[in-house]
Scaffold this motif. Structure first.
Motif, PDB file in Angstrom:
ATOM      1  N   SER A 109      53.613  43.906  72.341  1.00  0.00           N
ATOM      2  CA  SER A 109      52.196  44.168  72.038  1.00  0.00           C
ATOM      3  C   SER A 109      51.511  44.725  73.283  1.00  0.00           C
ATOM      4  O   SER A 109      52.091  44.695  74.390  1.00  0.00           O
ATOM      5  CB  SER A 109      51.482  42.872  71.619  1.00  0.00           C
ATOM      6  OG  SER A 109      51.405  41.990  72.720  1.00  0.00           O
ATOM      7  N   GLY A 110      50.270  45.147  73.108  1.00  0.00           N
ATOM      8  CA  GLY A 110      49.470  45.592  74.253  1.00  0.00           C
ATOM      9  C   GLY A 110      49.136  44.429  75.170  1.00  0.00           C
ATOM     10  O   GLY A 110      48.967  44.610  76.383  1.00  0.00           O
ATOM     11  N   THR A 111      49.045  43.244  74.600  1.00  0.00           N
ATOM     12  CA  THR A 111      48.784  42.046  75.405  1.00  0.00           C
ATOM     13  C   THR A 111      49.993  41.742  76.283  1.00  0.00           C
ATOM     14  O   THR A 111      49.858  41.537  77.501  1.00  0.00           O
ATOM     15  CB  THR A 111      48.507  40.844  74.464  1.00  0.00           C
ATOM     16  OG1 THR A 111      47.414  41.189  73.608  1.00  0.00           O
ATOM     17  CG2 THR A 111      48.182  39.593  75.235  1.00  0.00           C
ATOM     18  N   ASP A 129      44.804  49.531  81.783  1.00  0.00           N
ATOM     19  CA  ASP A 129      44.903  49.003  80.420  1.00  0.00           C
ATOM     20  C   ASP A 129      44.546  50.153  79.469  1.00  0.00           C
ATOM     21  O   ASP A 129      43.381  50.425  79.189  1.00  0.00           O
ATOM     22  CB  ASP A 129      43.965  47.809  80.229  1.00  0.00           C
ATOM     23  CG  ASP A 129      44.045  47.231  78.808  1.00  0.00           C
ATOM     24  OD1 ASP A 129      44.637  47.883  77.934  1.00  0.00           O
ATOM     25  OD2 ASP A 129      43.494  46.132  78.591  1.00  0.00           O
ATOM     26  N   ALA A 158      45.388  50.387  76.300  1.00  0.00           N
ATOM     27  CA  ALA A 158      45.658  49.938  74.925  1.00  0.00           C
ATOM     28  C   ALA A 158      45.014  50.861  73.894  1.00  0.00           C
ATOM     29  O   ALA A 158      45.549  51.065  72.815  1.00  0.00           O
ATOM     30  CB  ALA A 158      45.159  48.504  74.730  1.00  0.00           C
ATOM     31  N   GLN A 159      43.843  51.429  74.253  1.00  0.00           N
ATOM     32  CA  GLN A 159      43.091  52.215  73.264  1.00  0.00           C
ATOM     33  C   GLN A 159      43.251  53.723  73.469  1.00  0.00           C
ATOM     34  O   GLN A 159      42.608  54.499  72.769  1.00  0.00           O
ATOM     35  CB  GLN A 159      41.591  51.863  73.373  1.00  0.00           C
ATOM     36  CG  GLN A 159      41.331  50.373  73.222  1.00  0.00           C
ATOM     37  CD  GLN A 159      39.850  50.023  73.262  1.00  0.00           C
ATOM     38  OE1 GLN A 159      38.982  50.891  73.274  1.00  0.00           O
ATOM     39  NE2 GLN A 159      39.554  48.737  73.279  1.00  0.00           N
ATOM     40  N   SER A 179      48.951  49.961  73.533  1.00  0.00           N
ATOM     41  CA  SER A 179      49.157  49.105  72.360  1.00  0.00           C
ATOM     42  C   SER A 179      49.426  49.991  71.143  1.00  0.00           C
ATOM     43  O   SER A 179      48.810  51.044  70.995  1.00  0.00           O
ATOM     44  CB  SER A 179      47.881  48.286  72.111  1.00  0.00           C
ATOM     45  OG  SER A 179      47.883  47.762  70.797  1.00  0.00           O
ATOM     46  N   LYS A 210      45.144  51.291  66.291  1.00  0.00           N
ATOM     47  CA  LYS A 210      45.054  52.104  67.516  1.00  0.00           C
ATOM     48  C   LYS A 210      45.382  53.558  67.161  1.00  0.00           C
ATOM     49  O   LYS A 210      46.022  53.822  66.125  1.00  0.00           O
ATOM     50  CB  LYS A 210      46.042  51.577  68.558  1.00  0.00           C
ATOM     51  CG  LYS A 210      45.707  50.170  69.056  1.00  0.00           C
ATOM     52  CD  LYS A 210      44.490  50.175  69.961  1.00  0.00           C
ATOM     53  CE  LYS A 210      44.260  48.869  70.655  1.00  0.00           C
ATOM     54  NZ  LYS A 210      43.311  47.967  69.981  1.00  0.00           N
TER      55      LYS A 210
END
Ligand SMILES: Cc1ncc(COP(=O)(O)O)c(C=O)c1O
Length: 361
Positions: free
Chosen positions: A59-61, A157, A159-160, A181, A186
């Motif tokens: 995951s992105g996390t 980061d 993710a987006q 992510s 997304k």
């Protein structure tokens, strides 16, 4: 009219045959964990981003965790980041026992303001973690200069923002480690959870590959404390198909954003701004309105879904009470949180929908 916010169903329909056959190929082979589609996706991601290494993960996390673990972030280390982001950015810092140190955002891009970073650097600072919010990278050039000057690591980061650029390079190809992510909504989403880390550093890449499989050096031999952080073969097979169409999807997102901006001119709204050195992949098209609750309710009645990314900045979240921040500490993040509202955004928003939305605003 009833408008779909992310229109995931349409996207699946559009590529259904290719996606179904990619899924069935995995089912036929039953190579569910670390099958050849994983490596194939990593090679495709490298080619797309220009980054030397792309490593998929769960995951992105988990991508953020892998990045910080590889950079040996330890309890008590400080990491400078933005309070105006999804919780995962600062949550993963805290999860490792490190301390998120917030810096307010730039009022135009909603990304961390580089001019306010240096005053927050202490002997404990180990890294800066900007977020490419709504699909647009922060001012990576200025942030990299600060990081280099103070010998700090730069973790992006992203993710987006998969596919976005700053000074012509994708944000996956900048900083020490960049993450993304593949959460379904997304810009490049899979059909479950997924993510990736990117680096140009061979040693960091090797370390993250090992950390992703429990710090393994060879089967059942563990060199580091790692995690179960693999991305499923099925999800990689799906992203492999979607990546083939991604440039076209991004061009459509650009078009949708441009049309929104044209249609919403002259309204009592603050429209999004993209830095001239950056491109955005328009994960969201977010505007600012003074009477947000009213506007959202009104739009909902007309069949127009909206969302708020994000209603409360991280320094005011209960989970971060122990950091002892107070209301008023980051006034721009707080103001933007009160006013921001995202409109339906995906590559397939059609002209009549944009006209309709702008009419009702
Ligand atoms: C800025 C940011 N960071 C991290 C994440 C976490 O990604 P994931 O949901 O894939 O774990 C997200 C997801 O929304 C995000 O927006």
């Amino acid at each position: 009219m009833k408008i779909d916010f992310a229109n995931l169903k349409y996207q699946y329909k559009l590529y259904k045959d290719e996606i179904d056959s990619a899924i069935h190929a995995v089912l036929d082979k039953s190579n569910y964990i670390m099958g050849e589609e994983v490596k194939e996706l990593e090679e495709n991601l490298q080619e797309f981003t220009g980054a030397k290494h792309a490593i998929t993960c769960s995951s992105g996390t988990d991508a953020l965790l892998l990045a910080m673990m590889a950079l040996d972030i330890k309890p008590g280390d400080e990491i400078i980041t933005t309070p105006f982001t999804f919780i995962a950015t600062a949550e993963t810092i805290a999860f490792l026992g490190a301390v998120p140190v917030f810096v307010d955002i730039d009022e135009k891009t909603y990304n961390i303001d580089p001019a306010k970073i240096e005053e927050k650097i202490t002997p404990k600072t180990k890294a800066i973690m900007p977020v490419s919010l709504y699909g647009q990278p922060a001012d990576i050039e200025s942030i990299q200069t600060i990081a280099t000057k103070h010998n700090l690591k730069l973790i992006i980061d992203g993710a987006q923002s998969f596919g976005s650029t700053f000074n012509g390079k994708t944000d996956s190809n900048l900083g020490d480690i960049s993450t993304t992510s593949f959460f379904p909504a997304k810009p490049l989403g899979c059909f479950g959870d997924g993510g990736a880390v990117f680096t140009n550093d061979d040693a960091l890449a090797q370390m993250m590959k090992s950390l992703r499989v429990h710090g393994q050096s060879k089967r059942y031999h563990h060199k580091y404390i790692g995690m179960g952080g693999r991305m499923d073969t099925l999800q990689c097979a799906i992203v492999n198909v979607k990546l083939k169409h991604y440039k076209k999807d991004l061009a459509l997102r650009q078009e949708v954003a441009k049309k929104y901006t044209e249609a919403l001119q002259g309204k009592e709204l603050v429209l999004p701004t993209v830095d001239e050195k950056a491109t955005s992949v328009w994960a969201q098209y977010s505007v600012r309105v003074k009477n947000r609750d009213e506007v959202q309710a009104q739009l909902k009645e007309q069949g127009i879904p909206t969302a708020v990314h994000y209603p409360m900045p991280l320094h005011l979240q209960e989970a971060f009470e122990y950091l002892n921040y107070a209301k008023g500490d980051f006034p721009i993040s707080e103001r933007v949180s009160d006013e921001i509202m995202s409109l339906p955004m995906n590559p397939y928003v059609i002209d009549i929908e944009i006209e309709y939305i702008s009419e009702k605003m």
